[in-house]
Enzyme design. Structure first.
Site, PDB file in Angstrom:
ATOM      1  N   GLU A 186      17.697  45.764  10.112  1.00 57.11           N
ATOM      2  CA  GLU A 186      16.818  45.494   8.966  1.00 57.11           C
ATOM      3  C   GLU A 186      17.544  44.743   7.854  1.00 57.11           C
ATOM      4  O   GLU A 186      18.701  45.038   7.547  1.00 57.11           O
ATOM      5  CB  GLU A 186      16.282  46.824   8.401  1.00 57.11           C
ATOM      6  N   HIS A 213       7.577  51.144   0.305  1.00 56.16           N
ATOM      7  CA  HIS A 213       6.557  50.589   1.201  1.00 56.16           C
ATOM      8  C   HIS A 213       5.339  50.193   0.373  1.00 56.16           C
ATOM      9  O   HIS A 213       4.514  51.031   0.038  1.00 56.16           O
ATOM     10  CB  HIS A 213       6.158  51.602   2.284  1.00 56.16           C
ATOM     11  N   HIS A 251       7.901  45.823   5.710  1.00 51.59           N
ATOM     12  CA  HIS A 251       7.009  46.098   4.576  1.00 51.59           C
ATOM     13  C   HIS A 251       7.364  45.273   3.364  1.00 51.59           C
ATOM     14  O   HIS A 251       8.513  44.859   3.199  1.00 51.59           O
ATOM     15  CB  HIS A 251       7.110  47.585   4.210  1.00 51.59           C
ATOM     16  N   ASP A 297      20.415  53.570   8.132  1.00 51.75           N
ATOM     17  CA  ASP A 297      19.384  52.889   7.353  1.00 51.75           C
ATOM     18  C   ASP A 297      19.513  53.348   5.909  1.00 51.75           C
ATOM     19  O   ASP A 297      19.486  54.552   5.631  1.00 51.75           O
ATOM     20  CB  ASP A 297      17.998  53.255   7.917  1.00 51.75           C
ATOM     21  N   ASP A 324      16.550  47.212   1.211  1.00 50.88           N
ATOM     22  CA  ASP A 324      16.481  48.154   2.318  1.00 50.88           C
ATOM     23  C   ASP A 324      17.153  47.465   3.509  1.00 50.88           C
ATOM     24  O   ASP A 324      16.834  46.312   3.818  1.00 50.88           O
ATOM     25  CB  ASP A 324      14.970  48.390   2.558  1.00 50.88           C
ATOM     26  N   GLU A 338      12.134  44.751   9.884  1.00 51.84           N
ATOM     27  CA  GLU A 338      12.937  45.709  10.634  1.00 51.84           C
ATOM     28  C   GLU A 338      12.468  45.897  12.074  1.00 51.84           C
ATOM     29  O   GLU A 338      11.749  46.831  12.371  1.00 51.84           O
ATOM     30  CB  GLU A 338      12.992  47.051   9.911  1.00 51.84           C
TER      31      GLU A 338
HETATM   32 MN    MN Z   1      15.170  50.931   6.078  1.00 52.16          MN
HETATM   33 MN    MN Z   2      12.321  49.466   5.573  1.00 56.35          MN
END
Ligand code: MN
Ligand code: MN
Length: 293
Positions: A279, A160, A152, A80, A91, A185
């Site tokens: 994600e 976030h 998010h 990630d 992200d 995600e």
């Molecule tokens: Mn992530």
């Molecule tokens: Mn994330």
């Protein structure tokens, strides 16, 4: 907008590069340092320390300073990573298993859940409709989604922000709306579908902007942290590489004790079930763009 496109492209390239390094016996620390350096080489900055969360660890496991763990055959690994270009964050995450093919369905569960959401994304989709799609797709694969981990909204220098994108029906019938950057995600598990806090992660962020400290070395490090990372997460590894491990330990312990920074815990699946995650970051507007494709 240009910065978001660039950020997403770098994230995508860094993810592919990182994926190619996920081999049996690879040192976690080495993989992550290479991924983070790739992000820098391509003209971005890591938006947070990149994570390699393994098996029942769902999230927030970034290799520690001097981490000596290696990938083992059969590990389920979530890579990630986040990139920012002038504060425009993307992200993205991917899951694979090391040297085996025993958990294809678990990995596909989160991947297909995200694909199903993507087909239905538009500014008018309700927040809980996304959650419903994720939950039902994962269920069809024979697994459960993790309820207390979420996608998010993203804002400048804030990973976030605002809106929470659930992995289940949380009854939020608000529409996503236009001009939104959101990360989605899905997490799938064979466990309970809940995470609990695990070990400390050596990943921190500044939570008190006003307070300061007397010790001059710690003060210098705090100044560096605020200038370099602002509100974004950072890790002991990065501070130790910039200063040294002794100074990093003293400063981070003091800053944490003073409540100026907080340390994130690792997040582990409550029943120790294996976890997969996929994600992407999307721009939602009249047109929907997957920035991290
Ligand atoms: Mn992530
Ligand atoms: Mn994330």
């Amino acid at each position: 907008m240009e910065d978001y496109l660039k950020s997403g492209k770098i994230a995508s390239q860094a993810r592919s590069y990182g994926f190619s390094l996920l081999k049996e016996n690879a040192l976690l620390l080495d993989v992550i340092e290479k991924v983070e350096n790739k992000i820098r080489e391509l003209g971005g900055k890591p938006a947070f320390p990149a994570d390699l969360s393994i098996n029942y660890i769902a999230a927030h496991d970034s290799p520690k300073y001097n981490d000596d763990r290696r990938l083992k055959k059969g590990d389920i690994v979530k890579l990630d990573l986040g990139v920012h270009v002038n504060g425009k964050i993307t992200d993205t995450a991917i899951t694979t298993e090391i040297g085996t093919n025993n958990h294809k369905k678990l990995i596909e569960a989160s991947k297909n859940a995200l694909m199903e959401v993507e087909k239905n994304l538009n500014p008018k989709i309700k927040v809980n409709e996304i959650g419903k799609i994720i939950e039902s797709t994962i269920k069809k694969h024979g697994f459960v989604s993790i309820k207390n981990l979420s996608g998010h909204e993203i804002d400048d220098y804030v990973v976030h922000a605002g809106l929470l994108i659930p992995n289940y029906d949380n009854h939020n019938e608000d529409e996503i709306g236009k001009k939104k950057i959101i990360a989605i995600e899905p997490f799938a598990t064979e466990g309970d579908g809940m995470v609990i806090e695990g070990k400390p992660s050596e990943v921190y962020s500044v939570v008190n902007d006003i307070k300061t400290v007397r010790d001059s070395s710690t003060r210098d490090i705090l100044k560096f942290i605020k200038e370099e990372y602002r509100t974004l997460p950072f890790c002991k590894r990065w501070i130790a590489n910039k200063f040294n491990i002794l100074k990093a330990n003293i400063a981070l312990n003091a800053l944490e004790k003073e409540g100026i920074i907080k340390q994130y815990p690792q997040l582990v699946e409550r029943a120790r079930g294996l976890v997969s995650q996929t994600e992407h970051t999307f721009l939602i507007d009249d047109e929907v763009i997957c920035l991290t494709k």
